[in-house]
Design a protein around this motif. Sequence first.
Motif, mmCIF file in Angstrom:
data_model
loop_
_atom_site.group_PDB
_atom_site.id
_atom_site.type_symbol
_atom_site.label_atom_id
_atom_site.label_comp_id
_atom_site.label_asym_id
_atom_site.label_seq_id
_atom_site.Cartn_x
_atom_site.Cartn_y
_atom_site.Cartn_z
ATOM 1 N N SER A 4 0.825 -1.215 0.000
ATOM 2 C CA SER A 4 0.000 0.000 0.000
ATOM 3 C C SER A 4 0.856 1.261 0.000
ATOM 4 O O SER A 4 0.449 2.291 -0.525
ATOM 5 N N GLY A 5 2.025 1.186 0.621
ATOM 6 C CA GLY A 5 2.907 2.337 0.701
ATOM 7 C C GLY A 5 2.567 3.338 1.774
ATOM 8 O O GLY A 5 3.337 4.252 2.048
ATOM 9 N N ARG A 6 1.399 3.177 2.432
ATOM 10 C CA ARG A 6 1.024 4.187 3.427
ATOM 11 C C ARG A 6 0.056 3.723 4.505
ATOM 12 O O ARG A 6 -0.314 4.519 5.371
ATOM 13 N N ALA A 7 -0.399 2.500 4.470
ATOM 14 C CA ALA A 7 -1.360 2.040 5.479
ATOM 15 C C ALA A 7 -0.742 2.063 6.872
ATOM 16 O O ALA A 7 0.409 1.671 7.059
ATOM 17 N N GLN A 8 -1.515 2.526 7.825
ATOM 18 C CA GLN A 8 -1.117 2.502 9.230
ATOM 19 C C GLN A 8 -1.598 1.180 9.824
ATOM 20 O O GLN A 8 -2.547 0.587 9.333
ATOM 21 N N VAL A 9 -0.960 0.752 10.925
ATOM 22 C CA VAL A 9 -1.357 -0.493 11.582
ATOM 23 C C VAL A 9 -1.580 -0.246 13.069
ATOM 24 O O VAL A 9 -0.765 0.405 13.724
ATOM 25 N N ALA A 10 -2.678 -0.772 13.591
ATOM 26 C CA ALA A 10 -2.942 -0.800 15.037
ATOM 27 C C ALA A 10 -3.002 -2.267 15.432
ATOM 28 O O ALA A 10 -3.928 -2.985 15.037
ATOM 29 N N TRP A 11 -2.007 -2.718 16.165
ATOM 30 C CA TRP A 11 -1.991 -4.100 16.652
ATOM 31 C C TRP A 11 -2.758 -4.149 17.957
ATOM 32 O O TRP A 11 -2.430 -3.424 18.905
ATOM 33 N N ILE A 12 -3.785 -4.973 18.028
ATOM 34 C CA ILE A 12 -4.628 -5.094 19.214
ATOM 35 C C ILE A 12 -4.623 -6.554 19.658
ATOM 36 O O ILE A 12 -5.131 -7.426 18.951
ATOM 37 N N ARG A 13 -4.066 -6.818 20.804
ATOM 38 C CA ARG A 13 -4.062 -8.186 21.351
ATOM 39 C C ARG A 13 -5.369 -8.445 22.087
ATOM 40 O O ARG A 13 -5.963 -7.542 22.670
ATOM 41 N N SER A 14 -5.803 -9.686 22.046
ATOM 42 C CA SER A 14 -6.968 -10.087 22.830
ATOM 43 C C SER A 14 -6.790 -11.537 23.223
ATOM 44 O O SER A 14 -5.887 -12.221 22.732
ATOM 45 N N GLY A 15 -7.668 -11.999 24.084
ATOM 46 C CA GLY A 15 -7.604 -13.383 24.523
ATOM 47 C C GLY A 15 -7.944 -14.337 23.402
ATOM 48 O O GLY A 15 -8.388 -13.917 22.329
ATOM 49 N N PRO A 16 -7.764 -15.637 23.623
ATOM 50 C CA PRO A 16 -8.075 -16.609 22.588
ATOM 51 C C PRO A 16 -9.571 -16.685 22.285
ATOM 52 O O PRO A 16 -9.970 -17.042 21.195
ATOM 53 N N GLY A 17 -10.382 -16.318 23.258
ATOM 54 C CA GLY A 17 -11.823 -16.311 23.043
ATOM 55 C C GLY A 17 -12.424 -17.694 22.950
ATOM 56 O O GLY A 17 -11.847 -18.680 23.404
ATOM 57 N N GLN A 18 -13.595 -17.742 22.332
ATOM 58 C CA GLN A 18 -14.354 -18.982 22.237
ATOM 59 C C GLN A 18 -14.802 -19.213 20.803
ATOM 60 O O GLN A 18 -14.853 -18.305 20.002
ATOM 61 N N GLY A 19 -15.148 -20.442 20.529
ATOM 62 C CA GLY A 19 -15.732 -20.767 19.229
ATOM 63 C C GLY A 19 -14.716 -20.947 18.128
ATOM 64 O O GLY A 19 -13.533 -21.166 18.365
ATOM 65 N N LYS A 20 -15.178 -20.834 16.901
ATOM 66 C CA LYS A 20 -14.364 -21.053 15.713
ATOM 67 C C LYS A 20 -13.236 -20.018 15.625
ATOM 68 O O LYS A 20 -13.438 -18.859 15.982
ATOM 69 N N PRO A 21 -12.072 -20.420 15.079
ATOM 70 C CA PRO A 21 -10.944 -19.492 14.973
ATOM 71 C C PRO A 21 -11.256 -18.209 14.206
ATOM 72 O O PRO A 21 -10.719 -17.152 14.517
ATOM 73 N N CYS A 22 -12.127 -18.298 13.192
ATOM 74 C CA CYS A 22 -12.487 -17.117 12.404
ATOM 75 C C CYS A 22 -13.794 -16.488 12.888
ATOM 76 O O CYS A 22 -14.353 -15.610 12.207
ATOM 77 N N GLY A 23 -14.278 -16.907 14.035
ATOM 78 C CA GLY A 23 -15.553 -16.425 14.555
ATOM 79 C C GLY A 23 -15.442 -15.098 15.286
ATOM 80 O O GLY A 23 -14.361 -14.646 15.658
ATOM 81 N N PRO A 24 -16.587 -14.468 15.548
ATOM 82 C CA PRO A 24 -16.612 -13.144 16.159
ATOM 83 C C PRO A 24 -16.197 -13.100 17.626
ATOM 84 O O PRO A 24 -15.871 -12.030 18.134
ATOM 85 N N PHE A 25 -16.192 -14.255 18.311
ATOM 86 C CA PHE A 25 -15.823 -14.249 19.729
ATOM 87 C C PHE A 25 -14.476 -14.910 19.988
ATOM 88 O O PHE A 25 -14.145 -15.244 21.112
ATOM 89 N N SER A 26 -13.688 -15.085 18.920
ATOM 90 C CA SER A 26 -12.321 -15.589 19.070
ATOM 91 C C SER A 26 -11.372 -14.391 19.073
ATOM 92 O O SER A 26 -11.814 -13.233 18.991
ATOM 93 N N GLY A 27 -10.078 -14.649 19.119
ATOM 94 C CA GLY A 27 -9.103 -13.568 19.010
ATOM 95 C C GLY A 27 -9.232 -12.827 17.685
ATOM 96 O O GLY A 27 -8.882 -11.644 17.580
ATOM 97 N N HIS A 28 -9.742 -13.479 16.670
ATOM 98 C CA HIS A 28 -9.997 -12.871 15.365
ATOM 99 C C HIS A 28 -10.972 -11.706 15.494
ATOM 100 O O HIS A 28 -10.836 -10.697 14.797
ATOM 101 N N GLY A 29 -11.942 -11.836 16.388
ATOM 102 C CA GLY A 29 -12.941 -10.791 16.625
ATOM 103 C C GLY A 29 -12.645 -9.963 17.862
ATOM 104 O O GLY A 29 -13.528 -9.327 18.415
#
Length: 195
Positions: free
Chosen positions: A151-176
């Motif tokens: 992209s040449g200019r995108a900013q990044v905000a790294w946000i850590r969270s717990g492992p959560g629950q459910g599917k890895p790509c689900g809304p209540f996992s670390g993905h969400g």
Amino acid sequence: MVAGLVSGLVVLTPPDASAQAGKPRATAILVPGAGGAVPSDFLIRNRAALEQKGIATIVAQDGVAAAVARAGHPVVVIGMSKGTPTAAAGSSQADGLVLVSGMLMPGPAPLSVKAAVGSPSALPRTLIVHNPDDPCALTPASGVAAFQAWSGRAQVAWIRSGPGQGKPCGPFSGHGFAGNDAAAVAAIANFILAR
């Protein structure tokens, strides 16, 4: 499904915007992830938090460019996970783009922001919000640096969270951003309001 969703769009104005300043400070076009505009989606469940900061929201599962035109300015498009290619493809006339747990790896347009956009010059001001421990195979943290370089200019905000629950790509996992929605929302709101 979000109540009032008609033809892919629903406009939600901050409840206290008229009392504060007569109009919202900005508008966010929210493009949910794979599950659609359901209450568990990261963007839908945090809509009220954005509204409390004076940011009106429009939920768009498709027709993002039309939603941008309808919203006026300033307007930022926010995509979540599988919604990030759709968000990016419709954001060229927006004031900004936020890719939350984005599909940043190379691949076909329905599965890749790069393919959906085509060229970095088509990207508006961009923020990537990502968990360095994202468990979803479609949104690995390893794709962030390559996308940022492309992209040449995108900013990044790294946000850590717990492992959560459910599917890895689900809304209540670390993905969400399970258990750390507030930090992710703060990064998004700061980007939107820092024009």
